[in-house]
Design a protein around this motif. Sequence first.
Motif, mmCIF file in Angstrom:
data_model
loop_
_atom_site.group_PDB
_atom_site.id
_atom_site.type_symbol
_atom_site.label_atom_id
_atom_site.label_comp_id
_atom_site.label_asym_id
_atom_site.label_seq_id
_atom_site.Cartn_x
_atom_site.Cartn_y
_atom_site.Cartn_z
ATOM 1 N N TYR A 8 0.854 -1.182 0.000
ATOM 2 C CA TYR A 8 0.000 0.000 0.000
ATOM 3 C C TYR A 8 0.894 1.238 0.000
ATOM 4 O O TYR A 8 1.691 1.440 0.923
ATOM 5 N N GLU A 53 -9.025 -2.261 3.486
ATOM 6 C CA GLU A 53 -9.166 -1.025 2.730
ATOM 7 C C GLU A 53 -10.372 -0.200 3.189
ATOM 8 O O GLU A 53 -10.361 1.026 3.093
ATOM 9 N N PHE A 67 -4.096 6.582 -0.662
ATOM 10 C CA PHE A 67 -3.391 5.303 -0.761
ATOM 11 C C PHE A 67 -3.805 4.576 -2.033
ATOM 12 O O PHE A 67 -4.891 4.790 -2.566
ATOM 13 N N ARG A 69 -2.995 0.447 -3.930
ATOM 14 C CA ARG A 69 -2.476 -0.901 -3.666
ATOM 15 C C ARG A 69 -1.838 -1.474 -4.923
ATOM 16 O O ARG A 69 -2.320 -1.260 -6.028
#
Length: 276
Positions: A8, A53, A67, A69
């Motif tokens: 992340y 998440e 963020f 991933r």
Amino acid sequence: MNMDYYRYIITADAPSREIILAFLGELPFDTFEETEDGLHAYLRADADAFAIEQQLSDISGKLSFSFKRELVKHQNWNAVWESNFQPIQVEQFCGVRAPFHERLSEVRYEIVINPEMAFGTGHHETTYMMMAQMEALDWEAKAVFDYGCGTGILAILAGMLGAAEIDAVDIEKPAYESTVENARRNGVPHLKAYFGDLSKVPERTYDIILANINRNVILNSLEALYERLNAGGQLLASGVLQVDEAMVTERAAQVGFECRKTMHRGDWCCLLFEKQ
């Protein structure tokens, strides 16, 4: 089984990173790396990423960070490791390098590790502090236990410093395998590594326990580690944020530990406890 990871990529302003780390420390991330723009948080690919998440979204709404991933396959760890890893040096005391790096001629103890894992290479502030604090301890003929050994750096250094008996354990199979290989490579044949949790380690006591893991594991293991220490034994622990230092020292005192020394680096702290 080889393990893939989610990385992340978290973008955040510098002043807010410590509090973000404190919140993320409550989630099941394996490790963190600080970056110029924020930090990277690593999650095992078999974890519930959707649930994580959702929590990340809630936290980001409060603390104003973004963020994304990405998947890092296990077979790519070598490339990730080699591209990011530079030799580590703790003053003139010790250093860590890969086989493809030049020798660290100015240190007393040099550890060479294979690029087989992205974690546990000593780059993190916590590992640096653990090694720095190890310089002042007496290791001669001591029994040592490395709890959450990663690539085995700390256990290997203990052997180089004169520890007579060394046990190490990690719940990650690649970490266990790396510790075995790195102990052989660095001439510490009496290091015994175990794969699994604390229950996989023989019931015995030690003079020194090393625990560079994370706050939650340390808090949950304090009583068990206390029982595995000899009277007057020492527990050197890190993986704890400065904002959580009081929480850990207070809990340790309840168990029977006395905090003898603290060290700070970045947002992190390293704590030396003694069994009373």
